[in-house]
Motif scaffolding. Structure first.
Motif, PDB file in Angstrom:
ATOM      1  N   UNK A  71       0.858  -1.240   0.029  1.00 43.52           N
ATOM      2  CA  UNK A  71      -0.020   0.192  -0.052  1.00 43.52           C
ATOM      3  C   UNK A  71       0.854   1.391   0.091  1.00 43.52           C
ATOM      4  N   UNK A  72       2.107   1.198   0.784  1.00 43.74           N
ATOM      5  CA  UNK A  72       3.058   2.149   0.731  1.00 43.74           C
ATOM      6  C   UNK A  72       3.451   2.574  -0.629  1.00 43.74           C
ATOM      7  N   UNK A  73       4.070   1.441  -1.248  1.00 46.21           N
ATOM      8  CA  UNK A  73       4.690   1.901  -2.558  1.00 46.21           C
ATOM      9  C   UNK A  73       3.517   2.153  -3.547  1.00 46.21           C
ATOM     10  N   UNK A  74       2.198   1.443  -3.719  1.00 45.04           N
ATOM     11  CA  UNK A  74       1.412   2.096  -4.361  1.00 45.04           C
ATOM     12  C   UNK A  74       1.005   3.537  -4.146  1.00 45.04           C
ATOM     13  N   UNK A 132       2.400  10.000   5.441  1.00 39.41           N
ATOM     14  CA  UNK A 132       2.053   9.008   6.347  1.00 39.41           C
ATOM     15  C   UNK A 132       2.821   7.785   5.887  1.00 39.41           C
ATOM     16  N   UNK A 133       2.521   7.500   4.357  1.00 40.98           N
ATOM     17  CA  UNK A 133       3.449   6.462   4.014  1.00 40.98           C
ATOM     18  C   UNK A 133       4.966   6.194   4.448  1.00 40.98           C
ATOM     19  N   UNK A 134       5.809   7.474   4.246  1.00 42.25           N
ATOM     20  CA  UNK A 134       6.778   7.669   4.618  1.00 42.25           C
ATOM     21  C   UNK A 134       7.145   7.269   5.947  1.00 42.25           C
ATOM     22  N   UNK A 135       6.371   7.745   7.092  1.00 41.88           N
ATOM     23  CA  UNK A 135       6.605   7.435   8.428  1.00 41.88           C
ATOM     24  C   UNK A 135       6.242   5.873   8.607  1.00 41.88           C
ATOM     25  N   UNK A 136       5.154   5.469   7.936  1.00 44.61           N
ATOM     26  CA  UNK A 136       4.982   3.957   8.436  1.00 44.61           C
ATOM     27  C   UNK A 136       5.856   3.159   7.634  1.00 44.61           C
ATOM     28  N   UNK A 193      -1.843  -2.724  10.213  1.00 47.00           N
ATOM     29  CA  UNK A 193      -1.001  -2.715   9.058  1.00 47.00           C
ATOM     30  C   UNK A 193      -1.745  -2.317   7.769  1.00 47.00           C
ATOM     31  N   UNK A 194      -3.050  -2.232   7.767  1.00 44.42           N
ATOM     32  CA  UNK A 194      -3.706  -1.577   6.675  1.00 44.42           C
ATOM     33  C   UNK A 194      -3.327  -0.024   6.278  1.00 44.42           C
ATOM     34  N   UNK A 195      -2.625   0.458   7.252  1.00 45.36           N
ATOM     35  CA  UNK A 195      -1.958   2.010   7.010  1.00 45.36           C
ATOM     36  C   UNK A 195      -1.028   1.732   6.041  1.00 45.36           C
ATOM     37  N   UNK A 196      -1.068   2.846   4.790  1.00 48.45           N
ATOM     38  CA  UNK A 196      -0.005   2.748   3.830  1.00 48.45           C
ATOM     39  C   UNK A 196       1.435   2.801   4.187  1.00 48.45           C
ATOM     40  N   UNK A 197       2.187   1.972   3.997  1.00 52.46           N
ATOM     41  CA  UNK A 197       3.551   2.052   4.489  1.00 52.46           C
ATOM     42  C   UNK A 197       3.888   1.074   5.429  1.00 52.46           C
TER      43      UNK A 197
END
Length: 290
Positions: A24-27, A138-142, A181-185
């Motif tokens: 999700x983070x990469x997408x 947010x993806x970066x932090x995660x 873990x559904x959070x992006x990243x």
């Protein structure tokens, strides 16, 4: 959305769903890079369904057995309910059937228990999760959090728990981790495998548990997004969705096989370094582009 971009996102999904670097983070990051912010969450869900096909191919024997034993659990539980009602009516001592009679039945129950907190977190946090990938921050932090989790996982002493020894409290904990873990990243596989290792699961079982428990979570998300998915597919290209999912399935199959080797040899640290670098770059990008 062009077919080429759909396939590219499918490849990214397949690579990052099972390798512990957060699909999700990469997408979310690649959508920002390629100016594809208009690609809805339903396409992401469709790609997840594609990777689900890979799980079915690799673990089909386990999945069939768990499904059959799951039906057996429901039948025996219903039988026990009828027995309880009859015993209350006739004022006799009830004779209950034993529910957990095999390792696969225990595995099925563990997956069911894990799915409950995952579903609750997914439903309650749906709006926040959908909007979390709108920026790179947010993806970066995660991704940085994922890096820490992966580094920790390599330091964990090998456990010995199989389904028989795994407790339902362990299942709840792993299910909560999957929901978060559904959070992006945040890597779903990395987070749940690390959670399993912290609970003392054998490394091979932690991987299997992580991948098989993703099935009800992904199917549940697909069902919730089905109305919007129909609209998105109608307004885009059905072929793009199909090709993206197919690419995710093929690459995902290869990556599951790779993950089994990675976990066994404690090589998560290399993915940890990668996630840390990508996370820092994403955070810097979010600040610069703000």
């Amino acid at each position: 959305m062009s077919l080429l971009k759909a396939v590219l996102l499918g490849i990214i999904q397949g690579l990052t769903e099972f390798l512990p670097v957060s699909s999700s983070g990469h997408l979310a990051i690649f959508k920002q890079i390629f100016g594809m912010e208009d690609v809805g969450i339903s396409f992401d869900v469709f790609l997840h369904v594609g990777t689900l096909v890979a799980v079915f191919i690799v673990y089909w024997r386990d999945i069939v057995q768990i499904f059959m034993d799951g039906i057996g659990i429901v039948i025996d539980a219903f039988s026990n309910l009828v027995e309880w009602i009859q015993s209350r009516k006739n004022k006799t001592e009830p004779k209950y059937r034993k529910i957990i009679t095999s390792a696969y039945r225990k595995f099925a129950m563990l997956v069911i228990v894990s799915t409950i907190p995952t579903g609750i977190i997914g439903v309650l946090g749906e709006k926040f999760i959908d909007s979390a990938g709108a920026s790179l921050l947010i993806p970066g932090i995660c991704l940085l959090v994922t890096a820490v989790l992966l580094f920790i996982s390599d330091q964990i002493t090998d456990g010995d728990k199989t389904p028989k020894k795994t407790t339902y409290a362990n299942a709840v904990f792993i299910g909560v981790c999957q929901g978060v873990a559904t959070l992006p990243g945040l890597s779903r596989s990395g987070t749940t495998i690390t959670a399993g290792l912290l609970c003392g699961l054998k490394r091979e079982f932690a991987v299997k548990y992580s991948f098989i428990m993703s099935i009800p979570a992904i199917l549940g998300a697909a069902v919730l997004k089905l109305p919007k998915m129909k609209t998105d597919i109608a307004s885009a290209s059905a072929l793009a969705y199909i090709l993206g999912a197919a690419a995710a399935a093929v690459i995902g199959y290869i990556c599951i096989k790779t993950m089994l080797i990675v976990v066994r040899n404690k090589k998560f640290k290399y993915f940890s370094y990668y996630c840390a670098v990508v996370g820092i770059v994403a955070i810097i990008g979010a600040i610069v582009l703000k």
